[in-house]
Scaffold this motif. Structure first.
Motif, PDB file in Angstrom:
ATOM      1  N   LEU A  16       0.840  -1.199   0.000  1.00 19.13           N
ATOM      2  CA  LEU A  16       0.000   0.000   0.000  1.00 19.13           C
ATOM      3  C   LEU A  16       0.875   1.248   0.000  1.00 19.13           C
ATOM      4  O   LEU A  16       0.615   2.204  -0.732  1.00 19.13           O
ATOM      5  N   GLY A  17       1.932   1.236   0.806  1.00 17.00           N
ATOM      6  CA  GLY A  17       2.847   2.380   0.835  1.00 17.00           C
ATOM      7  C   GLY A  17       3.482   2.622  -0.517  1.00 17.00           C
ATOM      8  O   GLY A  17       3.589   3.773  -0.976  1.00 17.00           O
ATOM      9  N   ALA A  18       3.885   1.555  -1.182  1.00 18.91           N
ATOM     10  CA  ALA A  18       4.491   1.689  -2.512  1.00 18.91           C
ATOM     11  C   ALA A  18       3.475   2.240  -3.513  1.00 18.91           C
ATOM     12  O   ALA A  18       3.801   3.096  -4.340  1.00 18.91           O
ATOM     13  N   GLY A  22       3.691   5.806  -5.437  1.00 24.50           N
ATOM     14  CA  GLY A  22       3.556   5.883  -6.896  1.00 24.50           C
ATOM     15  C   GLY A  22       2.490   6.886  -7.299  1.00 24.50           C
ATOM     16  O   GLY A  22       2.670   7.652  -8.247  1.00 24.50           O
ATOM     17  N   GLY A  23       1.375   6.879  -6.586  1.00 23.62           N
ATOM     18  CA  GLY A  23       0.311   7.845  -6.868  1.00 23.62           C
ATOM     19  C   GLY A  23       0.767   9.271  -6.665  1.00 23.62           C
ATOM     20  O   GLY A  23       0.401  10.176  -7.418  1.00 23.62           O
ATOM     21  N   LEU A  24       1.608   9.490  -5.677  1.00 24.01           N
ATOM     22  CA  LEU A  24       2.176  10.814  -5.432  1.00 24.01           C
ATOM     23  C   LEU A  24       3.115  11.193  -6.586  1.00 24.01           C
ATOM     24  O   LEU A  24       3.073  12.322  -7.084  1.00 24.01           O
ATOM     25  N   ALA A  25       3.916  10.238  -7.043  1.00 20.93           N
ATOM     26  CA  ALA A  25       4.886  10.502  -8.109  1.00 20.93           C
ATOM     27  C   ALA A  25       4.220  10.863  -9.432  1.00 20.93           C
ATOM     28  O   ALA A  25       4.732  11.695 -10.180  1.00 20.93           O
ATOM     29  N   VAL A  26       3.068  10.246  -9.731  1.00 25.60           N
ATOM     30  CA  VAL A  26       2.406  10.514 -11.017  1.00 25.60           C
ATOM     31  C   VAL A  26       1.343  11.602 -10.914  1.00 25.60           C
ATOM     32  O   VAL A  26       0.647  11.880 -11.883  1.00 25.60           O
ATOM     33  N   TYR A  29      -1.926  12.192  -6.220  1.00 18.79           N
ATOM     34  CA  TYR A  29      -2.017  12.944  -4.975  1.00 18.79           C
ATOM     35  C   TYR A  29      -1.047  14.110  -5.078  1.00 18.79           C
ATOM     36  O   TYR A  29       0.052  13.972  -5.596  1.00 18.79           O
ATOM     37  N   ASP A  30      -1.459  15.265  -4.558  1.00 13.90           N
ATOM     38  CA  ASP A  30      -0.598  16.449  -4.636  1.00 13.90           C
ATOM     39  C   ASP A  30       0.426  16.512  -3.510  1.00 13.90           C
ATOM     40  O   ASP A  30       1.548  16.969  -3.711  1.00 13.90           O
ATOM     41  N   THR A  31       0.040  16.070  -2.327  1.00  6.33           N
ATOM     42  CA  THR A  31       0.928  16.191  -1.160  1.00  6.33           C
ATOM     43  C   THR A  31       0.812  14.959  -0.273  1.00  6.33           C
ATOM     44  O   THR A  31      -0.145  14.171  -0.396  1.00  6.33           O
ATOM     45  N   LEU A  32       1.752  14.825   0.631  1.00  2.80           N
ATOM     46  CA  LEU A  32       1.663  13.752   1.623  1.00  2.80           C
ATOM     47  C   LEU A  32       0.443  13.939   2.521  1.00  2.80           C
ATOM     48  O   LEU A  32      -0.138  12.969   3.001  1.00  2.80           O
ATOM     49  N   GLU A  33       0.046  15.186   2.720  1.00 10.26           N
ATOM     50  CA  GLU A  33      -1.146  15.463   3.534  1.00 10.26           C
ATOM     51  C   GLU A  33      -2.399  14.886   2.869  1.00 10.26           C
ATOM     52  O   GLU A  33      -3.315  14.431   3.546  1.00 10.26           O
ATOM     53  N   ASP A  34      -2.441  14.914   1.528  1.00  7.04           N
ATOM     54  CA  ASP A  34      -3.569  14.306   0.813  1.00  7.04           C
ATOM     55  C   ASP A  34      -3.645  12.810   1.115  1.00  7.04           C
ATOM     56  O   ASP A  34      -4.724  12.257   1.330  1.00  7.04           O
ATOM     57  N   ILE A  35      -2.491  12.172   1.118  1.00  6.27           N
ATOM     58  CA  ILE A  35      -2.448  10.738   1.411  1.00  6.27           C
ATOM     59  C   ILE A  35      -2.827  10.484   2.872  1.00  6.27           C
ATOM     60  O   ILE A  35      -3.588   9.567   3.169  1.00  6.27           O
ATOM     61  N   ALA A  37      -4.810  12.048   4.655  1.00 12.01           N
ATOM     62  CA  ALA A  37      -6.235  12.287   4.877  1.00 12.01           C
ATOM     63  C   ALA A  37      -7.115  11.153   4.350  1.00 12.01           C
ATOM     64  O   ALA A  37      -8.318  11.128   4.625  1.00 12.01           O
ATOM     65  N   LEU A  38      -6.541  10.208   3.608  1.00  7.57           N
ATOM     66  CA  LEU A  38      -7.333   9.101   3.066  1.00  7.57           C
ATOM     67  C   LEU A  38      -7.842   8.212   4.195  1.00  7.57           C
ATOM     68  O   LEU A  38      -7.127   7.984   5.180  1.00  7.57           O
ATOM     69  N   PRO A  39      -9.054   7.687   4.052  1.00  7.63           N
ATOM     70  CA  PRO A  39      -9.537   6.751   5.084  1.00  7.63           C
ATOM     71  C   PRO A  39      -8.724   5.457   5.010  1.00  7.63           C
ATOM     72  O   PRO A  39      -8.270   5.056   3.944  1.00  7.63           O
ATOM     73  N   ARG A  40      -8.492   4.845   6.138  1.00  5.22           N
ATOM     74  CA  ARG A  40      -7.764   3.584   6.155  1.00  5.22           C
ATOM     75  C   ARG A  40      -8.341   2.692   7.254  1.00  5.22           C
ATOM     76  O   ARG A  40      -8.702   3.175   8.329  1.00  5.22           O
ATOM     77  N   PRO A  41      -8.406   1.400   6.978  1.00  7.28           N
ATOM     78  CA  PRO A  41      -8.971   0.486   7.983  1.00  7.28           C
ATOM     79  C   PRO A  41      -8.002   0.318   9.152  1.00  7.28           C
ATOM     80  O   PRO A  41      -6.792   0.213   8.959  1.00  7.28           O
TER      81      PRO A  41
END
Length: 69
Positions: A16-18, A22-26, A29-35, A37-41
């Motif tokens: 999931l981290g990888a 990758g989503g941040l790189a492409v 996601y614009d920032t680490l803060e966006d990530i 803020a995502l819901p996670r179980p």
């Protein structure tokens, strides 16, 4: 008075981290803060035994470790 533990409910979180990196790189996601803020179980663990029982078991564990070291 034990502490409540909140941990990821995903058994192997490395993929999931990888994926998120990758989503941040492409630009998904614009920032680490966006990530962040995502819901996670999550799984929440709460103490189920008395403090006295926990201390007794911990003391027994410490003795077992001393015997093998």
């Amino acid at each position: 008075a034990g502490l409540e533990l909140v941990a990821s409910d995903i058994p192997d979180i490395s993929p999931l981290g990888a994926t998120l990196a990758g989503g941040l790189a492409v630009g998904l996601y614009d920032t680490l803060e966006d990530i962040a803020a995502l819901p996670r179980p999550v799984a929440t663990y709460k103490p189920q035994m008395s403090q006295e029982e926990a201390e007794s078991k911990y003391a027994g564990w410490q003795e077992a470790v001393k015997r093998v070291l």
